[in-house]
Design an enzyme around this catalytic site. Structure first.
Site, PDB file in Angstrom:
ATOM      1  N   LYS A  37       0.841  -1.194   0.000  1.00 29.41           N
ATOM      2  CA  LYS A  37       0.000   0.000   0.000  1.00 29.41           C
ATOM      3  C   LYS A  37       0.878   1.247   0.000  1.00 29.41           C
ATOM      4  O   LYS A  37       2.091   1.180   0.194  1.00 29.41           O
ATOM      5  CB  LYS A  37      -0.931  -0.004   1.208  1.00 29.41           C
ATOM      6  CG  LYS A  37      -0.229  -0.011   2.554  1.00 29.41           C
ATOM      7  CD  LYS A  37      -1.233  -0.134   3.693  1.00 29.41           C
ATOM      8  CE  LYS A  37      -0.519  -0.135   5.044  1.00 29.41           C
ATOM      9  NZ  LYS A  37      -1.468  -0.230   6.172  1.00 29.41           N
ATOM     10  N   ARG A 135     -10.720   0.068  14.093  1.00 28.64           N
ATOM     11  CA  ARG A 135     -10.837   0.733  12.793  1.00 28.64           C
ATOM     12  C   ARG A 135     -11.995   0.082  12.042  1.00 28.64           C
ATOM     13  O   ARG A 135     -13.151   0.189  12.438  1.00 28.64           O
ATOM     14  CB  ARG A 135      -9.521   0.614  12.009  1.00 28.64           C
ATOM     15  CG  ARG A 135      -8.364   1.372  12.622  1.00 28.64           C
ATOM     16  CD  ARG A 135      -7.151   1.427  11.713  1.00 28.64           C
ATOM     17  NE  ARG A 135      -6.707   0.131  11.233  1.00 28.64           N
ATOM     18  CZ  ARG A 135      -5.533  -0.112  10.689  1.00 28.64           C
ATOM     19  NH1 ARG A 135      -4.675   0.879  10.522  1.00 28.64           N
ATOM     20  NH2 ARG A 135      -5.190  -1.318  10.266  1.00 28.64           N
ATOM     21  N   HIS A 175      -6.665  -7.659  12.907  1.00 32.18           N
ATOM     22  CA  HIS A 175      -5.408  -6.905  12.931  1.00 32.18           C
ATOM     23  C   HIS A 175      -5.044  -6.579  14.374  1.00 32.18           C
ATOM     24  O   HIS A 175      -5.854  -6.014  15.118  1.00 32.18           O
ATOM     25  CB  HIS A 175      -5.556  -5.612  12.123  1.00 32.18           C
ATOM     26  CG  HIS A 175      -4.253  -4.909  11.884  1.00 32.18           C
ATOM     27  ND1 HIS A 175      -3.358  -5.310  10.916  1.00 32.18           N
ATOM     28  CD2 HIS A 175      -3.693  -3.827  12.495  1.00 32.18           C
ATOM     29  CE1 HIS A 175      -2.309  -4.505  10.927  1.00 32.18           C
ATOM     30  NE2 HIS A 175      -2.490  -3.600  11.876  1.00 32.18           N
ATOM     31  N   ARG A 228       0.697 -11.408   7.121  1.00 39.89           N
ATOM     32  CA  ARG A 228       0.818 -10.161   6.380  1.00 39.89           C
ATOM     33  C   ARG A 228       2.104  -9.453   6.802  1.00 39.89           C
ATOM     34  O   ARG A 228       2.285  -9.156   7.983  1.00 39.89           O
ATOM     35  CB  ARG A 228      -0.384  -9.244   6.646  1.00 39.89           C
ATOM     36  CG  ARG A 228      -1.726  -9.863   6.308  1.00 39.89           C
ATOM     37  CD  ARG A 228      -2.860  -8.853   6.474  1.00 39.89           C
ATOM     38  NE  ARG A 228      -2.929  -8.276   7.800  1.00 39.89           N
ATOM     39  CZ  ARG A 228      -3.568  -8.827   8.824  1.00 39.89           C
ATOM     40  NH1 ARG A 228      -4.180  -9.995   8.692  1.00 39.89           N
ATOM     41  NH2 ARG A 228      -3.582  -8.226  10.000  1.00 39.89           N
ATOM     42  N   TYR A 272      16.136  30.511   7.635  1.00 38.08           N
ATOM     43  CA  TYR A 272      14.892  31.138   8.062  1.00 38.08           C
ATOM     44  C   TYR A 272      14.874  31.342   9.570  1.00 38.08           C
ATOM     45  O   TYR A 272      15.281  30.465  10.342  1.00 38.08           O
ATOM     46  CB  TYR A 272      13.693  30.286   7.651  1.00 38.08           C
ATOM     47  CG  TYR A 272      13.354  30.390   6.178  1.00 38.08           C
ATOM     48  CD1 TYR A 272      12.990  31.598   5.615  1.00 38.08           C
ATOM     49  CD2 TYR A 272      13.402  29.265   5.367  1.00 38.08           C
ATOM     50  CE1 TYR A 272      12.668  31.693   4.267  1.00 38.08           C
ATOM     51  CE2 TYR A 272      13.087  29.334   4.017  1.00 38.08           C
ATOM     52  CZ  TYR A 272      12.727  30.562   3.473  1.00 38.08           C
ATOM     53  OH  TYR A 272      12.427  30.658   2.146  1.00 38.08           O
ATOM     54  N   CYS A 319      14.388  23.974   4.476  1.00 41.65           N
ATOM     55  CA  CYS A 319      13.582  24.771   3.549  1.00 41.65           C
ATOM     56  C   CYS A 319      12.728  23.844   2.685  1.00 41.65           C
ATOM     57  O   CYS A 319      12.839  22.625   2.759  1.00 41.65           O
ATOM     58  CB  CYS A 319      14.490  25.614   2.665  1.00 41.65           C
ATOM     59  SG  CYS A 319      15.721  26.590   3.555  1.00 41.65           S
ATOM     60  N   ASP A 321      13.020  23.337  -0.493  1.00 40.06           N
ATOM     61  CA  ASP A 321      13.807  22.680  -1.533  1.00 40.06           C
ATOM     62  C   ASP A 321      15.262  22.463  -1.155  1.00 40.06           C
ATOM     63  O   ASP A 321      15.998  21.851  -1.925  1.00 40.06           O
ATOM     64  CB  ASP A 321      13.764  23.516  -2.820  1.00 40.06           C
ATOM     65  CG  ASP A 321      12.347  23.960  -3.155  1.00 40.06           C
ATOM     66  OD1 ASP A 321      11.506  23.087  -3.370  1.00 40.06           O
ATOM     67  OD2 ASP A 321      12.108  25.174  -3.162  1.00 40.06           O
TER      68      ASP A 321
END
Length: 389
Positions: A37, A135, A175, A228, A272, A319, A321
């Site tokens: 997933k 859940r 689960h 699993r 920053y 930052c 980037d």
């Protein structure tokens, strides 16, 4: 043509090794579902699913219908279970693409049955029993109370669902919510509730699976017909399993390169909010990686990256980037040098677990959080892995 200054390197031979190692632990009588997933835990779902099947996995698990369709469209033909909710109007597509859908309630199963029957189809379903996770799933009567208006025996619900037209009940699962903490008494409650339900169903019980991750090792009696494995497939072995699980190999390394070096004076306030101040003449390396790539701002002034096999502390705030590193104490550092965010560099290593511990999270969040603008490239270090194990 895409120019990448940062790359997530995925070693498919590590994935293959991990699947084979888990298969050896559980034995030939127990199936293995490899969970892919969230785009294969950020590794690339199609490549992971194909590698897992080629290495002996029996099922692939995904969270959503769209994730399952990505696999089918990518040429993955093996069995796929969808853990999450799928609109019942998708019954025809579920059947046509041979997808197994989780049925989490009697009402949902009835709607899915009606939609499938209307389309002249049969949908394979695994029924989810909620033994204490809270859940999705049919809530076990243990939690409903004797006087609850909605009180229903879970075994009766399962028998009813098994009779619905348009559905084919091919599995049942639950689960664990605390399998990585084996001393937690809630594990025993969940184990017993699931076992009691299966015992009540007797020979009518469909194939069962309960063991997720740590439970494969801590609670081998819960392996049933299938287990699993999610994080373990990717070599993310939690500290609790060290020495218990087989040798698993992390399958992803995140790399970039230094794009600029500069020398700043003592007292220089960096980045920053001027959150970092040089306490001496300092050499700063800038790397093109930031929170836009999924490298969270929680690493601001916190943590390090590997440069020439040495941890270089992060200086200032991350930052969008870019991120700055203090490389003053690293000899011969140059622009263009490789930087490893997590993974190995020579004999040095910064694991995803280490990064997770630094900011108080789990390694799954670190790798899944990498954004789509980080290219995934696929390699095969089979010979190196063979020597390592």
């Amino acid at each position: 043509m895409q120019e990448s200054q940062i790359v997530a390197e995925v070693d498919l031979s590590a994935v293959s090794h991990n699947v084979r190692a888990l298969k050896e632990v559980i034995g030939p009588a127990v199936g293995l579902m490899a969970v892919a997933k969230s785009n294969g835990y950020g590794h690339g779902a199609i490549e992971i699913a194909k590698t897992a099947f080629e290495s002996g996995a029996d099922f692939i698990g995904v969270a959503r219908f769209d994730e399952a369709m990505v696999l089918r469209q990518g040429g993955v033909t093996g069995p796929i279970l969808i853990f999450g909710h799928t609109r019942t109007e998708r019954a025809r597509q579920l059947a046509d693409h041979e997808l197994t859908q989780t049925a989490c309630s009697r009402e949902y199963a009835q709607r899915l049955s009606q939609s499938a029957a209307l389309a002249g189809k049969r949908v394979s379903v695994h029924l989810k029993l909620d033994t204490g996770m809270g859940r999705l799933g049919i809530l076990h009567e243990h939690y409903q109370g004797d006087n609850a208006d909605s009180h229903r025996e879970a075994s009766d619900e399962i028998r009813h669902i098994a009779t619905l037209p348009g559905l084919k009940l091919t599995g049942i699962y639950t689960h664990f919510s605390a399998s990585d903490a084996p001393e937690n008494p809630h594990n025993n409650t969940q184990k017993e509730l699931f076992k009691t339900c299966l015992d009540t169903l007797g020979p009518d019980a469909p194939p069962a699976h309960a063991a997720n991750g740590a439970a494969i090792f801590f609670f081998p009696e819960t392996r049933h017909q299938m287990v699993r494995a999610g994080s373990l497939v990717y070599g993310l072995c939690p500290p609790e399993l060290m020495g218990i699980a087989p040798h698993l190999i992390p399958s992803m390394t995140l790399k970039t390169r230094i794009v600029q070096l500069k020398h700043i004076p003592e007292g220089f306030k960096l980045g920053y909010d001027c959150s970092w101040t040089a306490k001496r003449p300092t050499t700063i390396a800038t790397v093109p990686l930031g929170y836009g790539d999924g490298y969270t701002r929680l690493f601001s002034n916190n943590g390090a990256m590997l440069v020439r096999g040495t941890p270089a502390p992060i200086a200032g705030k991350v930052c969008m980037d870019m991120t700055m590193l203090d490389v003053t104490d690293i000899k011969s550092v140059q622009e263009g040098d490789e930087v490893v965010i997590f993974g190995k560099q020579g004999d040095a290593e910064l694991s995803a677990q280490h990064l997770a511990d630094t900011i108080g999270t789990i390694p799954e969040e670190i790798i899944v959080g990498l954004t789509a603008r980080v290219p995934r490239i696929y390699i095969n270090r089979e010979e190196a892995i063979r020597q390592a194990v």
